[in-house]
Design an enzyme around this catalytic site. Structure first.
Site, PDB file in Angstrom:
ATOM      1  N   ALA A   1       0.804  -1.240   0.000  1.00  0.00           N
ATOM      2  CA  ALA A   1       0.000   0.000   0.000  1.00  0.00           C
ATOM      3  C   ALA A   1       0.829   1.279   0.000  1.00  0.00           C
ATOM      4  O   ALA A   1       0.265   2.366   0.133  1.00  0.00           O
ATOM      5  CB  ALA A   1      -0.999   0.035   1.161  1.00  0.00           C
ATOM      6  N   ALA A   2       2.138   1.173  -0.198  1.00  0.00           N
ATOM      7  CA  ALA A   2       2.953   2.401  -0.262  1.00  0.00           C
ATOM      8  C   ALA A   2       2.514   3.252  -1.458  1.00  0.00           C
ATOM      9  O   ALA A   2       2.347   4.472  -1.341  1.00  0.00           O
ATOM     10  CB  ALA A   2       4.428   2.058  -0.374  1.00  0.00           C
ATOM     11  N   GLY A   3       2.303   2.596  -2.598  1.00  0.00           N
ATOM     12  CA  GLY A   3       1.860   3.324  -3.788  1.00  0.00           C
ATOM     13  C   GLY A   3       0.478   3.936  -3.573  1.00  0.00           C
ATOM     14  O   GLY A   3       0.215   5.076  -3.972  1.00  0.00           O
ATOM     15  N   ASP A   4      -0.409   3.183  -2.948  1.00  0.00           N
ATOM     16  CA  ASP A   4      -1.765   3.701  -2.688  1.00  0.00           C
ATOM     17  C   ASP A   4      -1.704   4.901  -1.752  1.00  0.00           C
ATOM     18  O   ASP A   4      -2.453   5.876  -1.921  1.00  0.00           O
ATOM     19  CB  ASP A   4      -2.631   2.614  -2.035  1.00  0.00           C
ATOM     20  CG  ASP A   4      -2.762   1.382  -2.905  1.00  0.00           C
ATOM     21  OD1 ASP A   4      -2.745   1.527  -4.141  1.00  0.00           O
ATOM     22  OD2 ASP A   4      -2.867   0.268  -2.352  1.00  0.00           O
TER      23      ASP A   4
HETATM   24  O1  RIB Z   1      -1.781  -2.044  -3.203  1.00  0.00           O
HETATM   25  C1  RIB Z   1      -1.918  -2.924  -2.126  1.00  0.00           C
HETATM   26  C2  RIB Z   1      -3.224  -3.637  -2.217  1.00  0.00           C
HETATM   27  O2  RIB Z   1      -3.223  -4.451  -3.361  1.00  0.00           O
HETATM   28  C3  RIB Z   1      -3.514  -4.568  -1.077  1.00  0.00           C
HETATM   29  O3  RIB Z   1      -4.144  -3.945   0.010  1.00  0.00           O
HETATM   30  C4  RIB Z   1      -4.329  -5.663  -1.731  1.00  0.00           C
HETATM   31  O4  RIB Z   1      -5.662  -5.706  -1.299  1.00  0.00           O
HETATM   32  C5  RIB Z   1      -4.233  -5.420  -3.236  1.00  0.00           C
HETATM   33  O5  RIB Z   1      -5.370  -4.859  -3.723  1.00  0.00           O
END
Ligand code: RIB
Length: 304
Positions: free
Chosen positions: A248-251
């Site tokens: 989730a770093a990118g998110d």
């Molecule tokens: O980008 C990370 C996410 O990718 C995770 O939380 C997982 O659910 C996938 O969707």
């Protein structure tokens, strides 16, 4: 501040921590196993809300108990989750393995995410008062395309992070305010092998030539590169931290960047804010559990 919309996935992440990834056919022990709310869409929504933006999540979970947990997690973290639909069957599940170096492997089962339709969007999306919509690639592609077209019609800026990576049809680029890709996604979308700022610039130029208004290429430890159709260029360094889990770093980067832009920060400042948010996220375990809030990001920036 005007609201952000996120149209995308909501997953339960089943996370196993391992010394190193198993080889094909190998069985190994995990040192720890946890259920953590995730999904690229939901993570970006949480990152935006924690960074201070009013944020509405549009997506779907199953009728299973995970669905309740996932909606509760979004609400607890400040996201408006009233437009998250309940669908027959299970919620999206991501099987994630995290190595001692903090790297991960992810296997997705779409579950309810795979059932989100254009009609669903028509029934729940409130475009009025929205400044931008964030989209990824974990719901049906036709639904994402319909959302991009509606956003264009309504004059709402569209940010697309095509993850997991997929090639994009030519007609799509002109619908994008901002295309955000990492090295892998950049290679699939543009055909350019991105390894550094210079190659990121080549990939960004390719997408600008196709009609995107701006492009951000994230480069992990090498930071990120931004280019716009108006000729703006910026390379921003990553903050040096000791990563424990890059999930989730990118998110986190994307949600924080969108929130900072919605708050009126100049592009380069917003990129630095987003880089700080991502740096904090990689020092913590899990997806939504790792996402910092605005005060933490500002304190981190002040300490550098
Ligand atoms: O980008 C990370 C996410 O990718 C995770 O939380 C997982 O659910 C996938 O969707």
């Amino acid at each position: 501040m005007q609201k952000l919309l996120v149209i995308g996935s909501v997953n339960m992440d089943v996370v196993s921590n391992v010394k190193q990834f198993p080889l094909p056919g190998e069985t190994i022990h995990s040192s720890d196993m946890k259920f953590v709310p995730g999904g690229k869409g939901a993570n970006q929504a949480v990152a935006a809300a924690r960074a201070g933006a009013p944020c509405v999540m549009i997506g779907a979970v199953g009728l299973d108990p995970f669905g309740d947990t996932l909606i509760a997690s979004l609400s607890e973290k400040g996201v408006d989750a009233k437009s998250v639909l309940r669908k027959e069957g299970t919620s999206g599940i991501a099987l994630i393995t995290v190595s001692e170096e903090g790297e991960n492997n992810i296997i997705l089962s779409a579950g309810a995410n795979g059932q989100i339709t254009e009609e669903d969007l028509a029934s729940v999306v409130q475009w009025d008062g929205a400044c931008a919509v964030l989209l990824q690639n974990e719901i049906p592609w036709e639904t994402t395309l319909a959302a991009l077209r509606s956003a264009k019609e309504k004059g709402v800026r569209a940010f697309l992070n095509p993850a997991p990576a997929r090639a994009l049809p030519e007609e799509l680029f002109s619908l994008l305010d901002t295309l955000i890709v990492n090295e892998t996604e950049a290679a699939v979308v543009t055909g350019v092998k991105v390894v550094d700022v210079e190659t990121a610039e080549t990939a960004a130029d390719w997408a600008l030539a196709k009609g995107a208004s701006s492009v951000i290429v994230t480069l992990g430890e090498q930071g990120c590169f931004y280019a716009s159709a108006q000729g703006a260029r910026a390379a921003v360094s990553a903050f040096r931290v000791q990563p424990v889990d890059t999930t989730a770093a990118g998110d986190t980067f994307i949600g924080a960047y969108a929130a900072a832009s919605a708050d009126g920060l100049a592009t380069e400042e917003a990129l630095v804010f987003a880089a700080a948010a991502a740096a904090l996220a990689v020092t913590r375990h899990g997806a939504q559990s790792s996402i910092p809030d605005k005060a933490e990001i500002e304190a981190f920036l002040a300490s550098r």
